[in-house]
Each structure stands twice: as C-alpha cells, then as structure tokens.
Design a protein around this motif. Structure first.
Motif, PDB file in Angstrom:
ATOM      1  N   ALA A 192     -45.276  30.995  -7.704  1.00  0.00           N
ATOM      2  CA  ALA A 192     -45.451  29.542  -7.839  1.00  0.00           C
ATOM      3  C   ALA A 192     -45.731  29.185  -9.306  1.00  0.00           C
ATOM      4  CB  ALA A 192     -46.600  29.069  -6.949  1.00  0.00           C
ATOM      5  N   TYR A 193     -46.625  29.931  -9.954  1.00  0.00           N
ATOM      6  CA  TYR A 193     -46.927  29.680 -11.366  1.00  0.00           C
ATOM      7  C   TYR A 193     -45.661  29.837 -12.215  1.00  0.00           C
ATOM      8  CZ  TYR A 193     -52.065  29.449 -10.929  1.00  0.00           C
ATOM      9  OH  TYR A 193     -53.350  29.074 -10.634  1.00  0.00           O
ATOM     10  N   GLY A 194     -44.888  30.868 -11.904  1.00  0.00           N
ATOM     11  CA  GLY A 194     -43.658  31.114 -12.661  1.00  0.00           C
ATOM     12  C   GLY A 194     -42.711  29.926 -12.583  1.00  0.00           C
ATOM     13  N   GLU A 195     -42.579  29.405 -11.371  1.00  0.00           N
ATOM     14  CA  GLU A 195     -41.657  28.288 -11.188  1.00  0.00           C
ATOM     15  C   GLU A 195     -42.180  27.010 -11.858  1.00  0.00           C
ATOM     16  OE1 GLU A 195     -39.199  26.897  -7.308  1.00  0.00           O
ATOM     17  OE2 GLU A 195     -39.385  29.008  -7.855  1.00  0.00           O
ATOM     18  N   LEU A 196     -43.493  26.815 -11.779  1.00  0.00           N
ATOM     19  CA  LEU A 196     -44.096  25.647 -12.435  1.00  0.00           C
ATOM     20  C   LEU A 196     -43.945  25.744 -13.954  1.00  0.00           C
ATOM     21  CD1 LEU A 196     -47.311  25.369 -10.249  1.00  0.00           C
ATOM     22  CD2 LEU A 196     -45.617  23.556 -10.528  1.00  0.00           C
ATOM     23  N   ALA A 197     -44.036  26.966 -14.470  1.00  0.00           N
ATOM     24  CA  ALA A 197     -43.875  27.167 -15.910  1.00  0.00           C
ATOM     25  C   ALA A 197     -42.432  26.886 -16.312  1.00  0.00           C
ATOM     26  CB  ALA A 197     -44.275  28.584 -16.293  1.00  0.00           C
ATOM     27  N   ARG A 198     -41.489  27.315 -15.448  1.00  0.00           N
ATOM     28  CA  ARG A 198     -40.084  27.066 -15.738  1.00  0.00           C
ATOM     29  C   ARG A 198     -39.778  25.570 -15.753  1.00  0.00           C
ATOM     30  NH1 ARG A 198     -38.482  30.950 -12.749  1.00  0.00           N
ATOM     31  NH2 ARG A 198     -37.920  29.711 -10.942  1.00  0.00           N
ATOM     32  N   ASP A 199     -40.464  24.832 -14.884  1.00  0.00           N
ATOM     33  CA  ASP A 199     -40.257  23.385 -14.834  1.00  0.00           C
ATOM     34  C   ASP A 199     -41.049  22.650 -15.909  1.00  0.00           C
ATOM     35  OD1 ASP A 199     -38.542  23.652 -12.772  1.00  0.00           O
ATOM     36  OD2 ASP A 199     -39.796  22.729 -11.239  1.00  0.00           O
ATOM     37  N   GLY A 200     -41.821  23.394 -16.705  1.00  0.00           N
ATOM     38  CA  GLY A 200     -42.554  22.760 -17.799  1.00  0.00           C
ATOM     39  C   GLY A 200     -43.832  22.055 -17.366  1.00  0.00           C
ATOM     40  N   VAL A 201     -44.304  22.312 -16.131  1.00  0.00           N
ATOM     41  CA  VAL A 201     -45.536  21.676 -15.668  1.00  0.00           C
ATOM     42  C   VAL A 201     -46.748  22.407 -16.233  1.00  0.00           C
ATOM     43  CG1 VAL A 201     -46.917  21.041 -13.640  1.00  0.00           C
ATOM     44  CG2 VAL A 201     -44.414  20.923 -13.537  1.00  0.00           C
ATOM     45  N   ILE A 202     -46.649  23.735 -16.249  1.00  0.00           N
ATOM     46  CA  ILE A 202     -47.736  24.534 -16.825  1.00  0.00           C
ATOM     47  C   ILE A 202     -47.128  25.500 -17.841  1.00  0.00           C
ATOM     48  CG2 ILE A 202     -49.104  24.384 -14.709  1.00  0.00           C
ATOM     49  CD1 ILE A 202     -48.341  27.250 -14.056  1.00  0.00           C
ATOM     50  N   GLU A 203     -47.977  26.114 -18.643  1.00  0.00           N
ATOM     51  CA  GLU A 203     -47.454  27.110 -19.572  1.00  0.00           C
ATOM     52  C   GLU A 203     -48.425  28.277 -19.634  1.00  0.00           C
ATOM     53  OE1 GLU A 203     -47.052  24.864 -23.124  1.00  0.00           O
ATOM     54  OE2 GLU A 203     -49.202  24.527 -23.350  1.00  0.00           O
ATOM     55  N   SER A 204     -47.885  29.457 -19.879  1.00  0.00           N
ATOM     56  CA  SER A 204     -48.778  30.603 -19.977  1.00  0.00           C
ATOM     57  C   SER A 204     -49.060  30.862 -21.450  1.00  0.00           C
ATOM     58  CB  SER A 204     -48.154  31.829 -19.312  1.00  0.00           C
ATOM     59  OG  SER A 204     -47.388  32.558 -20.217  1.00  0.00           O
ATOM     60  N   GLN A 205     -50.311  31.148 -21.729  1.00  0.00           N
ATOM     61  CA  GLN A 205     -50.665  31.533 -23.096  1.00  0.00           C
ATOM     62  C   GLN A 205     -51.039  32.998 -23.054  1.00  0.00           C
ATOM     63  OE1 GLN A 205     -53.581  28.867 -24.788  1.00  0.00           O
ATOM     64  NE2 GLN A 205     -52.352  27.076 -24.249  1.00  0.00           N
ATOM     65  N   GLN A 206     -50.295  33.763 -23.840  1.00  0.00           N
ATOM     66  CA  GLN A 206     -50.429  35.217 -23.838  1.00  0.00           C
ATOM     67  C   GLN A 206     -51.889  35.676 -23.735  1.00  0.00           C
ATOM     68  OE1 GLN A 206     -47.227  36.778 -24.159  1.00  0.00           O
ATOM     69  NE2 GLN A 206     -48.400  38.336 -23.082  1.00  0.00           N
ATOM     70  N   GLY A 207     -52.178  36.354 -22.632  1.00  0.00           N
ATOM     71  CA  GLY A 207     -53.505  36.948 -22.496  1.00  0.00           C
ATOM     72  C   GLY A 207     -54.612  35.974 -22.111  1.00  0.00           C
ATOM     73  N   LYS A 208     -54.317  34.670 -22.097  1.00  0.00           N
ATOM     74  CA  LYS A 208     -55.391  33.727 -21.804  1.00  0.00           C
ATOM     75  C   LYS A 208     -55.218  33.044 -20.452  1.00  0.00           C
ATOM     76  CE  LYS A 208     -55.458  31.498 -25.840  1.00  0.00           C
ATOM     77  NZ  LYS A 208     -55.908  30.538 -26.857  1.00  0.00           N
ATOM     78  N   GLY A 209     -54.034  33.173 -19.882  1.00  0.00           N
ATOM     79  CA  GLY A 209     -53.820  32.584 -18.567  1.00  0.00           C
ATOM     80  C   GLY A 209     -52.890  31.388 -18.609  1.00  0.00           C
ATOM     81  N   TYR A 210     -52.943  30.606 -17.541  1.00  0.00           N
ATOM     82  CA  TYR A 210     -52.045  29.455 -17.411  1.00  0.00           C
ATOM     83  C   TYR A 210     -52.788  28.147 -17.679  1.00  0.00           C
ATOM     84  CZ  TYR A 210     -48.325  32.306 -15.449  1.00  0.00           C
ATOM     85  OH  TYR A 210     -47.334  33.211 -15.268  1.00  0.00           O
ATOM     86  N   PHE A 211     -52.115  27.236 -18.358  1.00  0.00           N
ATOM     87  CA  PHE A 211     -52.700  25.937 -18.696  1.00  0.00           C
ATOM     88  C   PHE A 211     -51.715  24.825 -18.339  1.00  0.00           C
ATOM     89  CE2 PHE A 211     -54.626  29.123 -21.238  1.00  0.00           C
ATOM     90  CZ  PHE A 211     -55.951  28.744 -21.383  1.00  0.00           C
ATOM     91  N   VAL A 212     -52.257  23.656 -18.038  1.00  0.00           N
ATOM     92  CA  VAL A 212     -51.388  22.508 -17.805  1.00  0.00           C
ATOM     93  C   VAL A 212     -50.689  22.178 -19.123  1.00  0.00           C
ATOM     94  CG1 VAL A 212     -51.300  20.077 -17.164  1.00  0.00           C
ATOM     95  CG2 VAL A 212     -52.868  21.618 -15.982  1.00  0.00           C
ATOM     96  N   ALA A 213     -49.374  22.020 -19.053  1.00  0.00           N
ATOM     97  CA  ALA A 213     -48.596  21.822 -20.270  1.00  0.00           C
ATOM     98  C   ALA A 213     -48.576  20.351 -20.671  1.00  0.00           C
ATOM     99  CB  ALA A 213     -47.168  22.314 -20.052  1.00  0.00           C
ATOM    100  N   THR A 214     -48.373  20.129 -21.952  1.00  0.00           N
ATOM    101  CA  THR A 214     -48.120  18.784 -22.420  1.00  0.00           C
ATOM    102  C   THR A 214     -46.782  18.376 -21.851  1.00  0.00           C
ATOM    103  OG1 THR A 214     -49.144  19.469 -24.459  1.00  0.00           O
ATOM    104  CG2 THR A 214     -48.013  17.347 -24.481  1.00  0.00           C
ATOM    105  N   LYS A 215     -46.725  17.160 -21.343  1.00  0.00           N
ATOM    106  CA  LYS A 215     -45.522  16.781 -20.625  1.00  0.00           C
ATOM    107  C   LYS A 215     -44.300  16.752 -21.539  1.00  0.00           C
ATOM    108  CE  LYS A 215     -44.063  13.764 -16.978  1.00  0.00           C
ATOM    109  NZ  LYS A 215     -44.257  12.524 -16.287  1.00  0.00           N
ATOM    110  N   ARG A 216     -43.300  17.462 -21.131  1.00  0.00           N
ATOM    111  CA  ARG A 216     -42.031  17.405 -21.855  1.00  0.00           C
ATOM    112  C   ARG A 216     -40.953  17.654 -20.814  1.00  0.00           C
ATOM    113  NH1 ARG A 216     -40.647  22.984 -22.441  1.00  0.00           N
ATOM    114  NH2 ARG A 216     -42.437  24.049 -21.584  1.00  0.00           N
ATOM    115  N   GLN A 217     -39.826  17.082 -21.041  1.00  0.00           N
ATOM    116  CA  GLN A 217     -38.771  17.196 -20.046  1.00  0.00           C
ATOM    117  C   GLN A 217     -37.877  18.380 -20.379  1.00  0.00           C
ATOM    118  OE1 GLN A 217     -37.701  17.246 -16.944  1.00  0.00           O
ATOM    119  NE2 GLN A 217     -38.892  15.352 -16.970  1.00  0.00           N
ATOM    120  N   VAL A 218     -37.791  19.319 -19.456  1.00  0.00           N
ATOM    121  CA  VAL A 218     -36.980  20.504 -19.743  1.00  0.00           C
ATOM    122  C   VAL A 218     -35.594  20.377 -19.113  1.00  0.00           C
ATOM    123  CG1 VAL A 218     -38.920  22.058 -20.027  1.00  0.00           C
ATOM    124  CG2 VAL A 218     -37.976  21.726 -17.754  1.00  0.00           C
TER     125      VAL A 218
END
Lengths: 131, 309
Positions: free
Chosen positions: A58-84
């Motif tokens: 689920a996280y992977g798919e949300l990251a692909r859609d630009g909803v969240i982003e992973s920061q190396q070693g720190k986990g997942y964060f809500v992404a700044t909205k941008r249209q992918v």
C-alpha cells in the motif's frame, strides 16, 4: 498523530486497497499534512494485525501516486502535493466513477440540480471550491 | 535451494488404495507467512506430517530447510517449531513443567518469550494442563512452540476452536514472529478472514491435489466475477470459456467466476449475447468457494513449471 485505519476482512476490497483508500482520504482531508510521518510498515502491520507486505504494498502504491514519499532510512512521509499523472491519465481514472455516480443518480430519480448540489457539498468537504 | 524453506517434488501418500496426497509440488519461500488451505480431508495434515518426517511419503520427496524430510538432522529439527492439530498437551503436567520439559528438547529456549505468550493468554505456571480451556491450551501450545525461536513454524489449524480474542492473539503472535526476516510460518486454516489478514502466500489443496499456489494478492487479482443479464432467458448451456471455474444461473442473470481473465476472455464474455455485462468485485471467500466448487479443471493458479527453479 495516529493513523486511524479500519480493516475489514471478507470484503470485496482487498486489504491493501482499503489501506490506500483510507490513507488517501486522511491526506486529502488534511488530517495529515505534508511532512507528517507515517507509522513504519512494521508498526502499522502489528497494530492492524495484517501482513507487513500488505502495508509495504500500500505504501509503495501511495508513493508511486505521489501521495507519500520515502526518505532513505527515515521512513514514509506525506508528500508535498504534486501531480505525477498526465491530465489524460487523470481523466481516464475519473471517467468510470463519474459514470457510476450519474447512472446511480438517474436510477434513483435525482435531478441534475440535486446531483450538482450534492457534488458541490462534497467538494467543499475536501476544500475544493468552485472558482 | 536456499530461497525455499520447504520444497516438495511429486510428494504423494496413499493409505491402502486411497491416495490422500497426490503428486504435490509445493515451494514455500523463506520469510513468508504461508496459508495452507483446503477443505476437511483434503490432505493438509497428511502433508504436514510428511514435511516433519512423522509420516513416510509413498512417492516423491520433501526437502525442509534443505534436508530430506525422511532423515532430518537434529539441527534441522531444532530449527522447526510444530504445533499439532487440536493443541495437544501433556495433561498431567503443570504449565511450568511443560515449559521445562520442552526447553530440554530444544537447543535454544527463550524464557522471556515463553512467559510473554503465557501472560498474553493469562496463564500462570502453576495451572494444570488438564484443566485448561481450549483457548488456554492453544496459548500454552503457542508458548511452547515459539519459545525455542524456530526458524520455520508449522502450525496445523492453530485457530481451531478458538474464540475471537484468542484468535486475534494468535495472529498478533504470528505477525510478531516474522519480525525476524528469516522466519517462515506455514499454517493451515479454514478461517479465510485470518488468512486474508496475515498470509502473503497461499496454497490450495483439493482432494490431495494442489490447485493453486501463489501470493494471496495474485489469487485475489486473478479471479474475477462477471454478472451477465439477458432481456429474455440466458442460453441454456453453460458457456465454454477458458478459465471458467464457476457458473451460477439466477433467473435472467448468469454469474460467471473466471480465473486469469484477459482481453480475449473479456471479448468472449462480451459475445455471449447478454444485454448487459458487468465485472463485479469478488471477495476472497467467494473466490475460494467458487474455485473449489465441483465444476471444471482447476489448475489455473499454479506457478508455471517452466518458471520455477
């Protein structure tokens, strides 16, 4: 703030999809804002009692859609909205939902005004005002 | 092969003239939670007993942790945790004694895990095993199975007879165990809600024959349901479609469950002459029931033999 997800088994919606839908909603409604950290895959899996791979998916798919982003070693964060996605792609994804809405509304004898009013109310809930 | 903790080739077992497990090719990847599904009497327990070396295969072989299941070394055995069906315990012992007895049989024993699981199920060391309820016995069995920190856990219907709270504790324990990357769990179950929650791979056994072996996500994605409606009555014969696993007729509607739908199949469904065709979502339980129904040849969700090592 805790991510309040509800998982139901025996549904026609697979668990990873339920997660995606709920996290999206939380972000769209502004209850989590850009930069907020999501629970780790492990801890969310443990809390919801589901397989960690399901959360990861689920996280992977949300990251692909630009909803969240992973920061190396720190986990997942809500992404700044941008249209992918391109406008065409977005239209294509919206079309079947629009179809479903309108056909159901027609079946239930709602007028065009009823539908427009209901739609606008919903849009306002998401902070989308007509210009 | 190091990527699979369990690998069987043509594994078969007969009792007299009855074949209970037939030509099973099963591969359980390391690190997964593997749900072993099938109706009662489909051969799950027999398979598990062969994997553990408790039962000789009539034909074929099973390799578990890289060793032949018929001659598992002591080292391999100490890396496997097994919870037998029905949560059997030594009736005459107290819980503490059960722990000490089990600890003596294993090379490693993590007393804090043992205590934590007991506490989770609210079990004191002085209780007698014979006086425990079904759920409490399951808790004791789980504590005894987890404390040696086995690399491979084999749980034969661990949720059988448990109340919802005890079942949830069991699932929590299963998720916690696989925190270690190299831990693998194979469990059999009839509770598809539990399977949906915790399993990432599943195998489906039907009358001793393997019918599906894939990730849960693949199983859910590759079984689709269509509802077709006619203005008059639907054609009298069940249509011939590749991958059709179940057809159900209800008045002017025909409901079709199909595995591995592609554009070709969609086109074939579309050309059946129905006035409306709708692809509707299907839950795991319905998918499973349709897949194991009595119709059709169903080896549609097995891995491609060319693709497996």
């Amino acid at each position: 703030m805790p991510l309040d997800c509800r998982i139901s088994t025996g549904s026609t919606t697979p668990i990873y999809r339920q997660l995606i839908d709920q996290i999206r909603l939380v972000v769209l409604r502004g209850r989590l804002t850009p930069g907020d950290r999501l629970p780790s895959v492990r801890s969310l899996a443990q809390r919801l009692v589901i397989n960690p791979n399901t959360v990861a998916r689920a996280y992977g798919e949300l990251a692909r859609d630009g909803v969240i982003e992973s920061q190396q070693g720190k986990g997942y964060f809500v992404a700044t909205k941008r249209q992918v996605y391109t406008r065409a792609h977005r239209r294509r994804r919206l079309a079947p939902l629009l179809e479903a809405l309108v056909s159901e509304a027609a079946l239930l004898d709602f007028s065009a005004d009823d539908v427009t009013a209901a739609l606008q109310e919903k849009l306002r809930e998401y902070g989308l005002e007509p210009s | 092969m190091d990527d699979f903790v369990i690998q069987t080739k043509g594994l078969s077992r007969c009792f007299g003239s009855r074949t209970v497990v037939s030509d099973l090719d099963l591969a359980v990847p390391r690190g997964c939670i593997f749900g072993f599904l099938g109706r009662n009497g489909s051969g799950k327990t027999t398979t598990i007993r062969m994997l553990l070396g408790l039962l000789e295969p009539t034909r074929g072989e099973a390799r578990v942790l890289g060793e032949d299941s018929r001659a598992l070394s002591e080292t391999a055995r100490s890396r496997i945790g097994y919870m037998a069906e029905g949560h059997p315990v030594y009736d005459w012992m107290r819980i503490g004694e059960c722990g000490r007895f089990q600890a003596a049989c294993f090379r490693s024993w993590n007393e804090s895990i043992f205590r934590a699981v007991l506490e989770h199920f609210r079990l004191g060391p002085e209780r007698r095993a014979r006086e425990l309820s079904r759920g409490e016995r399951a808790g004791l069995c789980l504590a005894l199975t987890l404390a040696p920190e086995p690399e491979l856990l084999i749980l034969d219907d661990p949720a059988l007879g448990l109340d919802p709270v005890a079942r949830r504790s069991l699932l929590e324990a299963m998720i916690a165990v696989t925190r270690g990357k190299d831990r693998t769990i194979l469990f059999s179950s009839h509770l598809l809600g539990d399977v949906e929650r915790v399993a990432d791979w599943i195998a489906v056994l039907d009358r001793g024959v393997l019918r599906a072996s894939c990730t849960l996500a693949t199983f859910q994605r590759r079984i689709s349901r269509f509802v077709l409606a006619w203005d008059g009555s639907p054609p009298p014969d069940t249509p011939t479609l590749p991958g059709l696993v179940h057809a159900f007729r209800d008045g002017r509607e025909l409901q079709l469950t199909i595995a591995n739908v592609d554009d070709r199949v969609r086109a074939a469904v579309g050309s059946l002459g129905a006035s409306s065709v709708q692809e509707v979502p299907i839950g795991l339980e319905d998918a499973f029931i349709d897949y194991l129904g009595d119709r059709g040849e169903k080896n549609l969700l097995l891995p491609d033999p060319e693709a497996t090592p």
